[in-house]
Write an enzyme that holds these catalytic residues in place. Structure first.
Site, PDB file in Angstrom:
ATOM      1  CE  LYS A  35      -2.206  -1.109   3.818  1.00  0.00           C
ATOM      2  NZ  LYS A  35      -1.627  -2.432   4.020  1.00  0.00           N
ATOM      3  CB  THR A  36       3.505   2.395   2.331  1.00  0.00           C
ATOM      4  OG1 THR A  36       2.635   2.219   3.445  1.00  0.00           O
ATOM      5  CG2 THR A  36       4.314   3.653   2.543  1.00  0.00           C
ATOM      6  CG  ASP A 214       0.260   5.027   4.256  1.00  0.00           C
ATOM      7  OD1 ASP A 214      -0.571   4.102   4.161  1.00  0.00           O
ATOM      8  OD2 ASP A 214       1.498   4.826   4.271  1.00  0.00           O
ATOM      9  CD  GLU A 215      -0.268   2.752   8.581  1.00  0.00           C
ATOM     10  OE1 GLU A 215      -1.244   2.079   8.980  1.00  0.00           O
ATOM     11  OE2 GLU A 215       0.878   2.278   8.433  1.00  0.00           O
ATOM     12  CD  GLN A 245      -1.727  -3.402   9.074  1.00  0.00           C
ATOM     13  OE1 GLN A 245      -0.698  -3.005   9.606  1.00  0.00           O
ATOM     14  NE2 GLN A 245      -1.847  -3.537   7.776  1.00  0.00           N
ATOM     15  NE  ARG A 631       3.746  -4.732  11.008  1.00  0.00           N
ATOM     16  CZ  ARG A 631       3.207  -4.223   9.900  1.00  0.00           C
ATOM     17  NH1 ARG A 631       3.842  -3.332   9.212  1.00  0.00           N
ATOM     18  NH2 ARG A 631       2.019  -4.627   9.483  1.00  0.00           N
TER      19      ARG A 631
END
Ligand code: ATP
Ligand code: MG
Length: 697
Positions: A35-36, A214-215, A245, A631
């Site tokens: 995504k990022t 983002d996020e 998340q 992660r």
């Protein structure tokens, strides 16, 4: 297409996102699906397609993420273009909006920002004034209540407790009187500015033509409203998120925002990314099964692109010492194995290495790192709570493993840094009361508390700044001759520096000469006990000046430098660019990735946190564990203990109820406590036999 930006490195869904530039876009995808990376490429593409970088805004969750994103775009387009982008947090964005429009809401243009450190100092004052001291009220507690109330439609009236309410009202009045805003105010006022003032709204909608967040799952309703007002038709807004998340519910984040994006921005292009490029299949199988326990989530695929992989280790320990020691030894073992299981040729005999203290001394001749060893930077240890970190730090130091703490003490919480920051703020704008009060008698110069109090009251009464009060003959008449003299000298010092700054002298030189005239450094050192602390203070000041130099060299104004500094709680280790194993909380680890991850303390009461059980937020804790697991790139170990020391007492702990929800087809379990016991009894037997033999001899 500009150098460095290669569309072929993206899969078809990512490519679609990068190429859909106009209208609302919602990228909804699980962890590690790029995504990022996708939105970063999308920004580069916008520039390639002729959008001016000044018109592009990207909002990220932390300053660190913002810096990284800007750097990544800079790698794809020209550096000059990347520097003109606005990549920042919601808070920094609001500072920008308010600098141009805060007067519309009754503040003065040169408002100052009250940092958490300043807040604590202010609140303590009012706790004392309202008699909260004997009730043992803690500043942090009051600040939490205030923050909640500010975000409540009923405002301070929503505070039930009378004492807390009166402290809260005092605090807010004080901020207002001093033309000061705290972090909550920044968002509230920023949102209010756009909502209530159509001219401002039109101006900023015109300014930022393309907006990315983002996020997005961690934005709250206030931030959502801000976004809605900031983005005008044709709604060129791209948001990226993963409802699984969302881990900031306690700060009011609304997962509903992501689920209802379509309501706010009609007919969005919805893009789902389903391939995970970060983790092995083993890691994903464990993560996927866990998150499926949550209800009310958007079902989505998360397909591995790296099949198989090492099984996830689940290891039980008797106590936290054992746990910490095992993690340290396991890291050393994996380090020797090298990357992807490649065994490293031992450069020195392992016994010799052990004698030398093992791990960190793996420097090759000539000082470079041995390429056969896995670098320490590949490892991360993830924690639920800050209190767990201490034990691990101690063990790593003992075993001489280099590490860095991410999200630890903020650089700007340090006394010397806050002092010199306040000096610089005062030189730039002597009318800013909060920094002025901090340095008025630091170092002591005969302008003590009582003088400060009188000056404060006088300035409130006459609706002026403390600085102006101190220059007013009516006020000075109330002072003794000694105090008058001290105030005069102090004002001359600051005034002189202020003029030098306006004349274009380098801010560093101005600041340094003021500190020297004030004997600040000498005083600080006299009041610092150990040599180690003295070194730390010198280093702190050094970092500050380096940061200032860098900003000025980049062409930034002192004002911008100050703002960025106040808003960006950079951390010691980050600034020192320390290398080594990363110690980090689960919350801070969001968006990051590490080849080898240890997630420690998987116990009931820690993860899920005991508060969550009481507050019914266990789903959020599950998401937090999901964030932690995802992660990991290559290897993941989950650990727990059957006892833990709390306030000097050993307390039994139970394995986390989340463990039962993991996918055991991909897990290898070890009971380290049992192995230790066995080894111990073998040792006992050997001792016993040895003793018998000795007796018979
Ligand atoms: P998170 O949900 O944790 O924030 P994310 O969806 O933002 O994750 P990224 O951090 O952008 O994911 O990417 C995860 C990893 O996958 C990165 O190392 C990235 O470089 C890599 N990656 C992303 N897309 C691709 C691709 N198409 N091909 C190869 N690697 C990719
Ligand atoms: Mg990301």
């Amino acid at each position: 297409m500009a150098a460095g930006f290669d569309i072929r490195q993206l899969n078809p869904a990512q490519r679609k996102a990068v190429e859909t530039l106009d209208g609302p876009v919602l990228i909804l995808a699980g962890a590690g699906t790029g995504k990022t990376r996708t939105v970063t490429c999308r920004m580069a593409n916008l520039i390639d397609q002729g959008v001016r970088p000044e018109q592009i805004l990207a909002v990220t969750f932390t300053n660190k993420a913002a810096r990284e994103m800007q750097e990544r775009v800079a790698g794809m387009v020209s550096k000059a273009a990347a520097e003109k982008l606005t990549v920042c947090t919601f808070h920094s964005l609001c500072v920008r909006l308010l600098r141009s429009g805060i007067e519309r809401m009754g503040y003065k243009k040169n408002f100052s920002i009250c940092t958490p450190g300043d807040q604590q100092a202010l609140i303590k004052q009012f706790i004392v004034k309202r008699g909260g001291l004997k009730e043992k009220i803690k500043p942090g507690e009051v600040l939490g209540v205030i923050s909640k109330a500010k975000n409540d439609p009923a405002g301070m009236d929503s505070i039930g407790d009378e004492l807390f309410r009166s402290i809260a009202i005092d605090y807010q009045n004080e901020l207002r009187a001093r033309n000061c805003v705290d972090f909550d105010d920044l968002l509230l006022l920023g949102e209010q500015l756009l909502r209530e003032h159509p001219e401002e709204r039109a101006k900023w909608q015109e300014h930022y033509r393309y907006v990315t967040v983002d996020e997005f799952q961690d934005t709250n309703s206030l931030q959502m409203n801000l976004l809605q007002n900031l983005v005008g038709t044709p709604f060129n807004v791209c948001v990226v998120g993963d409802d699984d998340q969302s881990i900031y519910g306690w700060r009011g984040a609304e997962v509903a925002n992501i689920l209802q994006f379509e309501r706010f921005f009609p007919n969005p292009e919805i893009i789902l990314l389903e391939e995970n490029y970060r983790s092995t299949q083993a890691v994903l199988e464990v993560a996927n099964k866990l998150i499926k326990v949550n209800v009310g989530r958007r079902e989505k695929e998360l397909r591995p692109t790296i099949p198989g992989g090492d099984l996830i280790q689940l290891v039980a320990f008797g106590g936290e010492d054992e746990e910490a020691e095992w993690v340290a030894d396991e890291m050393k073992r994996l380090r020797r194995l090298g990357k992807k299981g490649k065994a490293a040729e031992p450069k020195i005999d392992s016994a010799v290495q052990r004698m030398l203290g093992g791990g960190s001394g793996a420097l090759m001749e000539g000082g470079g790192e041995d390429p056969n060893l896995r670098p320490w930077e590949d490892f991360a240890i993830l924690f639920r709570t800050n209190t767990q970190i201490r034990k691990m730090e101690q063990m790593l130091r003992e075993k001489e493993i280099p590490y860095r703490l991410v999200g630890a003490q903020s650089f700007y919480d340090r006394r010397e840094v806050r002092d010199i920051l306040a000096y610089l703020q005062t030189i730039v704008d002597p009318h800013a009361d909060v920094p002025l009060l901090r340095i008025l008698n630091t170092p002591p110069r005969g302008i003590g508390n009582s003088t400060a109090l009188i000056a404060n009251d006088w300035s409130r009464e006459h609706e002026t700044s403390i600085w102006s009060a101190m220059g007013n003959p009516d006020f000075l008449d109330q002072m003794g001759t000694k105090a008058q003299k001290s105030i005069g000298e102090f004002q001359a010092l600051i005034e002189g520096a202020h003029i030098r700054l306006l004349d274009g002298e380098h801010p560093r030189e101005v600041l340094e000469s003021v500190l020297e005239s004030a004997d600040y450094v000498e005083w600080l050192m006299r009041n610092t006990k150990t040599d180690q602390e003295k070194d730390q203070r010198r280093a702190g000041m050094g970092f500050f000046f380096e940061g200032l130099d860098r900003a000025i060299a980049k062409g930034k104004t002192v004002q911008t430098f100050l703002e960025e500094t106040l808003l960006d709680p950079q951390k010691d280790d980050e600034l020192a660019e320390k290398k080594g194993v990363t110690l980090i909380t689960l919350h801070a680890a969001k968006g990051l990735e590490y080849p080898v991850v240890f997630l420690v303390g998987l116990e009931e009461g820690i993860l899920p946190h005991k508060r969550s059980v009481e507050e019914g937020t266990k789903d959020e804790e599950r998401r937090l564990l999901y964030v932690g697991i995802t992660r990991a790139q290559e290897r993941l170990s989950l650990t727990y203990c059957s006892s833990r020391v709390k306030w000097g007492e050993e307390i039994r702990s139970e394995p986390s109820s989340f463990i039962g929800e993991l996918n055991f087809d991909w897990i290898e379990e070890t009971d380290h406590a049992a192995i230790m016991k066995e080894e111990a009894s073998e040792d006992d037997l050997a001792d016993f036999l040895g003793g018998m033999r000795a007796m018979l001899d």
